[in-house]
Design an enzyme around this catalytic site. Structure first.
Site, mmCIF file in Angstrom:
data_model
loop_
_atom_site.group_PDB
_atom_site.id
_atom_site.type_symbol
_atom_site.label_atom_id
_atom_site.label_comp_id
_atom_site.label_asym_id
_atom_site.label_seq_id
_atom_site.Cartn_x
_atom_site.Cartn_y
_atom_site.Cartn_z
ATOM 1 N N GLY A 48 38.884 -106.307 -79.833
ATOM 2 C CA GLY A 48 38.680 -105.153 -78.970
ATOM 3 C C GLY A 48 38.541 -103.813 -79.657
ATOM 4 N N ILE A 85 37.318 -111.411 -78.051
ATOM 5 C CA ILE A 85 37.161 -112.863 -77.973
ATOM 6 C C ILE A 85 38.511 -113.548 -77.826
ATOM 7 C CG2 ILE A 85 36.402 -114.913 -79.247
ATOM 8 C CD1 ILE A 85 34.431 -112.946 -80.725
ATOM 9 N N TYR A 127 31.462 -106.873 -76.934
ATOM 10 C CA TYR A 127 32.670 -107.613 -77.319
ATOM 11 C C TYR A 127 32.769 -107.680 -78.837
ATOM 12 C CZ TYR A 127 29.961 -111.855 -78.452
ATOM 13 O OH TYR A 127 29.092 -112.763 -79.012
ATOM 14 N N CYS A 128 34.001 -107.878 -79.316
ATOM 15 C CA CYS A 128 34.266 -108.082 -80.739
ATOM 16 C C CYS A 128 35.455 -109.029 -80.836
ATOM 17 C CB CYS A 128 34.511 -106.758 -81.456
ATOM 18 S SG CYS A 128 35.855 -105.769 -80.762
ATOM 19 N N THR A 129 36.102 -109.101 -81.980
ATOM 20 C CA THR A 129 37.175 -110.076 -82.169
ATOM 21 C C THR A 129 38.379 -109.791 -81.285
ATOM 22 O OG1 THR A 129 36.479 -110.294 -84.474
ATOM 23 C CG2 THR A 129 38.628 -111.216 -83.882
#
EC number: 1.14.-.-
Length: 312
Positions: free
Chosen positions: A202, A227, A198-200
């Protein structure tokens, strides 16, 4: 004549934005798609964004587009509809609504680059059709109940410090390029397990999941929309939000509050704190965590040295 760039000083643009009293919506979107003439596309998109009084930061390259923008609330739906129907490459983009709508941008910056997300790898490995399987918020919560799942935070370490999923692991580096360089070796002991990245929003996980799949990992997943979408959807669906703390963002807001948990400490006194600031000394501009007590003690600077430099 419309200039296709900002010809006013930043401070003037910022002051104008502060006093314009326009309610805005902050959104982000990206799309990996071949853009044949990125400069021509950039200029056309700039004209449209200027017309709608859209602020933000947009990167365009042959490999696609990456945008974080602030749109006047009263024309939000109209603007998104026109933007996505006027350009074929923007058809069916997934628009991510921010978790809060504090002022995020006061200027429009739109640049053509070699890549929308630099990976610094020597080979052209990326295939947007061969990335990790997308997971919804419900999928994520269900998979995290499985001990075979390994959750990997693909953000920079300073982002991870103020907010993350409890079980997430993170390569402690400060750029995505460094993460990609280390991630295959970092995860070598988990190769036969379910890897969830996961990241901020995508965009980083598209490349990260593609990279580890290229290197032989089989069971690879990513949180759809990152997220931001996970938290928004979990709240709408009354699911337990398993992300704690703040979500770091690269705009004037610096972060979005997800929970009241404070996971980090002031870099100067080590009391609990999760407020990022930039050193007031413009020649330093260091990004660091500072509590209110230290903000007053060091006069918004990261050190006594920087404060004394300002007095010279």
């Amino acid at each position: 004549m419309l200039y296709l760039y900002n010809k006013h000083p930043r401070i003037k643009l910022r002051n104008a934005a502060i006093f314009d009293n326009i309610n805005r919506v902050t959104v982000s979107f990206y799309k990996y798609i071949f853009i044949h003439e990125p400069i021509k596309f950039r200029n056309s998109l700039y004209r449209m964004f200027f017309k709608f009084n859209i602020f933000g930061r947009v990167y365009i390259a042959n490999e696609g587009i990456n945008a974080q923008i602030s749109i006047p609330k009263k024309i939000y739906h109209k603007a998104i509809n026109i933007i996505t129907t006027s350009f074929a490459v923007l058809k069916d983009i997934n628009v991510n609504l921010a978790l809060d709508n504090r002022e995020s941008f006061w200027v429009l910056r739109m640049k053509v680059r070699k890549k929308i997300l630099f990976d610094n790898l020597p080979i052209d490995f990326f295939d947007p059709n061969n990335v990790g399987t997308y997971l919804s918020a419900k999928d994520v919560n269900n998979m995290l109940e499985n001990k075979n799942s390994v959750l990997v935070d693909m953000r920079n370490h300073y982002e991870y410090k103020i907010g993350h999923f409890d079980s997430a692991i993170n390569v402690p580096v400060n750029t995505f390029r460094e993460q990609l360089f280390h991630i295959v070796d970092f995860l070598k002991h988990y190769k036969n397990r379910d890897i969830i990245m996961y990241c901020t929003g995508g965009i980083r996980c598209e490349k990260a999941t593609a990279w580890i799949k290229y290197n032989g990992f089989k069971n690879v997943y990513q949180i759809k929309g990152g997220i931001i979408k996970y938290v928004r959807d979990a709240r709408i669906e009354n699911l337990l939000v398993k992300f704690r703390g703040k979500n770091f963002v690269f705009d004037e807001r610096m972060s979005e509050v997800v929970s009241k948990d404070v996971l980090s400490k002031c870099d100067q006194c080590e009391n609990l704190c999760d407020t990022y600031v930039n050193c007031f000394n413009s020649r330093c501009h260091n990004l660091f965590i500072q509590c209110n007590f230290c903000r007053k003690k060091f006069h918004n600077c990261c050190s006594e040295h920087c404060f004394k430099t300002l007095l010279k």
